[in-house]
Write a protein that holds these residues in place. Sequence first.
Motif, PDB file in Angstrom:
ATOM      1  N   GLY A   1       0.697  -1.178  -0.079  1.00 56.08           N
ATOM      2  CA  GLY A   1       0.049  -0.073   0.210  1.00 56.08           C
ATOM      3  C   GLY A   1       0.962   1.156  -0.028  1.00 56.08           C
ATOM      4  O   GLY A   1       0.470   2.052  -0.836  1.00 56.08           O
ATOM      5  N   PHE A   2       1.882   1.270   0.785  1.00 52.63           N
ATOM      6  CA  PHE A   2       2.585   2.464   1.008  1.00 52.63           C
ATOM      7  C   PHE A   2       3.618   2.604  -0.387  1.00 52.63           C
ATOM      8  O   PHE A   2       3.970   3.770  -0.568  1.00 52.63           O
ATOM      9  N   GLU A   3       3.859   1.465  -0.820  1.00 53.30           N
ATOM     10  CA  GLU A   3       4.888   1.527  -1.948  1.00 53.30           C
ATOM     11  C   GLU A   3       4.105   2.027  -3.096  1.00 53.30           C
ATOM     12  O   GLU A   3       4.791   2.883  -3.947  1.00 53.30           O
ATOM     13  N   ALA A   4       3.091   1.720  -3.278  1.00 57.49           N
ATOM     14  CA  ALA A   4       2.031   2.198  -4.281  1.00 57.49           C
ATOM     15  C   ALA A   4       1.772   3.742  -4.262  1.00 57.49           C
ATOM     16  O   ALA A   4       1.811   4.495  -5.055  1.00 57.49           O
ATOM     17  N   LEU A   5       1.581   4.115  -2.991  1.00 57.54           N
ATOM     18  CA  LEU A   5       1.372   5.676  -2.825  1.00 57.54           C
ATOM     19  C   LEU A   5       2.745   6.412  -2.876  1.00 57.54           C
ATOM     20  O   LEU A   5       2.606   7.374  -3.679  1.00 57.54           O
ATOM     21  N   PHE A   6       3.910   5.858  -2.866  1.00 57.83           N
ATOM     22  CA  PHE A   6       5.095   6.358  -3.064  1.00 57.83           C
ATOM     23  C   PHE A   6       5.395   6.390  -4.652  1.00 57.83           C
ATOM     24  O   PHE A   6       5.800   7.475  -4.979  1.00 57.83           O
ATOM     25  N   ALA A   7       5.149   5.559  -5.387  1.00 58.36           N
ATOM     26  CA  ALA A   7       5.124   5.444  -6.552  1.00 58.36           C
ATOM     27  C   ALA A   7       4.456   6.331  -7.393  1.00 58.36           C
ATOM     28  O   ALA A   7       4.641   7.007  -8.264  1.00 58.36           O
ATOM     29  N   HIS A   8       3.291   6.519  -6.668  1.00 57.33           N
ATOM     30  CA  HIS A   8       2.439   7.599  -7.421  1.00 57.33           C
ATOM     31  C   HIS A   8       2.835   8.844  -7.095  1.00 57.33           C
ATOM     32  O   HIS A   8       2.734   9.673  -8.020  1.00 57.33           O
TER      33      HIS A   8
END
Length: 361
Positions: free
Chosen positions: A100-107
């Motif tokens: 979840g946090f990796e997807a948010l940072f990638a965004h």
Amino acid sequence: YTTIITVAALPAVLYFATVAFFVIAEAGRSGVRAIEDDNAPKFMEVLKRRSHSCFGEYFLEALVHESAMAEVYRAHRLEAPEDPPRILKRLLERRRGDAGFEALFAHEQELASILHSPELPLCVHSGDVEGWPFMILEAAPGIPLVRLLAAALAQKRTFRFETAVHILEQVARGLAVAHAAVDREGEALSLVHMDVAPQNVLVDEAGRATLIDFGIARSRRLGEKATLLRGRSAYLAPEQLERGHVDQRADIFAFGTLFHEALFCRPLFRSHGEDQTRWRVAHAPIPRLEGAGASTAATQAILDRCLARDPDERYRHAAELSADLSCLRAELQVSEEELRLDLEELHRLAPTPTSSQHDHK
């Protein structure tokens, strides 16, 4: 006689030199044993901290900010230490492996590569170091607006009217660029910043303002697996509290709260507790500007549209808001010299943080 005395003294000199050598040697061995025994953990911790000061090709000079997702450092390239420092933002180590946090940072990395405006941070590079994602940003000048507001509040004064309009007009321009952003295929992102607050506006002594931190932003490109975080309660729109609904009009309400606080130099909704703050956002009366004149009336009209509790009565996009503020600023004919003097005084009075910021959102 002098020669005789010198020769006679040589054995004593050699004796004491030999004793001193063995004393120093033993002290050295004792020091090594101390490191190897009782002080070994402390010694290794120092080495560990020093190794953590480097990340890829960058030396991490100082921690500037930490949020629930990422940490921000002032950093220098190891190969060019004489170059001006840049900002390195990376995912928190404890968030690595969290989808979840990796997807948010990638965004956020994707948004940083798309958004280009003088009022927004400039991303130089993004990538990862052995799977640890990061971004390199140009260091925006200035200090957080929240510190300038605190300085004014402590001195029981307000910003000059023109100063507040000058700063917030730039924030509106940056927000308008974000709201109008499209992806690489030309599709509208429908981007919402989600955290328009004085902590995320940097202002320098010349009056340049930068809207920063798109870390919890939402857009059409945000993956379904991304962790959803919200901004500070005192800057949330009523519909976010009631139904969790979010569109760009939520940013407009947050901007209105920020604009009101810059004009009055005191919190609009923030209170002692979370529940009371949320109640004030939804129900508290909103103080109005005092005084007559076209500029006061125009400013109050802008505030009314931003802070309407019914989202249908607000500006739909920041571009409309930015246009109205640009007209207002032109009418005020802001003096650069008066603006500079006002901001220099506020910067001088602004409290210096005793430690790095730690915001948990």
